[in-house]
Design a protein around this motif. Sequence first.
Motif, PDB file in Angstrom:
ATOM      1  N   LYS A 150       0.843  -1.192   0.000  1.00 10.92           N
ATOM      2  CA  LYS A 150       0.000   0.000   0.000  1.00 10.92           C
ATOM      3  C   LYS A 150       0.879   1.243   0.000  1.00 10.92           C
ATOM      4  CE  LYS A 150      -4.041   2.057   2.027  1.00 10.92           C
ATOM      5  NZ  LYS A 150      -4.723   2.425   0.807  1.00 10.92           N
ATOM      6  N   ILE A 151       0.528   2.193  -0.852  1.00 13.56           N
ATOM      7  CA  ILE A 151       1.265   3.457  -0.961  1.00 13.56           C
ATOM      8  C   ILE A 151       0.330   4.590  -0.525  1.00 13.56           C
ATOM      9  CG2 ILE A 151       2.443   5.049  -2.526  1.00 13.56           C
ATOM     10  CD1 ILE A 151       3.910   2.369  -2.159  1.00 13.56           C
ATOM     11  N   SER A 152       0.825   5.408   0.417  1.00 11.49           N
ATOM     12  CA  SER A 152       0.015   6.531   0.890  1.00 11.49           C
ATOM     13  C   SER A 152       0.764   7.865   0.789  1.00 11.49           C
ATOM     14  CB  SER A 152      -0.427   6.284   2.335  1.00 11.49           C
ATOM     15  OG  SER A 152       0.692   6.076   3.158  1.00 11.49           O
ATOM     16  N   GLN A 153       2.021   7.847   0.337  1.00 16.65           N
ATOM     17  CA  GLN A 153       2.776   9.089   0.167  1.00 16.65           C
ATOM     18  C   GLN A 153       2.078  10.009  -0.827  1.00 16.65           C
ATOM     19  OE1 GLN A 153       6.372   6.947  -1.014  1.00 16.65           O
ATOM     20  NE2 GLN A 153       7.475   8.079   0.577  1.00 16.65           N
ATOM     21  N   PHE A 154       2.223  11.302  -0.633  1.00 17.79           N
ATOM     22  CA  PHE A 154       1.681  12.324  -1.536  1.00 17.79           C
ATOM     23  C   PHE A 154       0.158  12.256  -1.660  1.00 17.79           C
ATOM     24  CE2 PHE A 154       5.787  10.803  -3.350  1.00 17.79           C
ATOM     25  CZ  PHE A 154       6.581  11.850  -2.910  1.00 17.79           C
TER      26      PHE A 154
END
Length: 125
Positions: free
Chosen positions: A13-17
């Motif tokens: 899971k990617i939550s950056q930006f």
Amino acid sequence: MEFYKFNKESGKKISQFNSDFIISRIIETTKVTNIGCMHLDQNGIVGYHKAVVPQLLLILNGEGYVRNEKEEYFKVTTGDAVFWEKDEWHETKTDAGLTAIVIQSEELTPGLFMPLKYDSKSLNS
């Protein structure tokens, strides 16, 4: 021949930006790399041949069968990735049709990024 997974469950899971998505990493190269999309219609086949360079086949949709120099076919479906080493004989075929991305490069190490599903050697032991 090795089999990997690049499905959603093997991703991160990617939550950056302010992002909200899952990425399944596949490969990273520093050498020249060829990437193509193959469309095999019903009863399509990529004939039996020797890999000129290491090759990674990513099944995007559909299903089919792959083999190496042995005449045993392994079923592949959406989310499967098949890796053949340089000089490894192989074939891909389908009854119903499939779409796949093929990545070819002197420098492919899919095991650094994708979880191993199984390899054909362990199945034949």
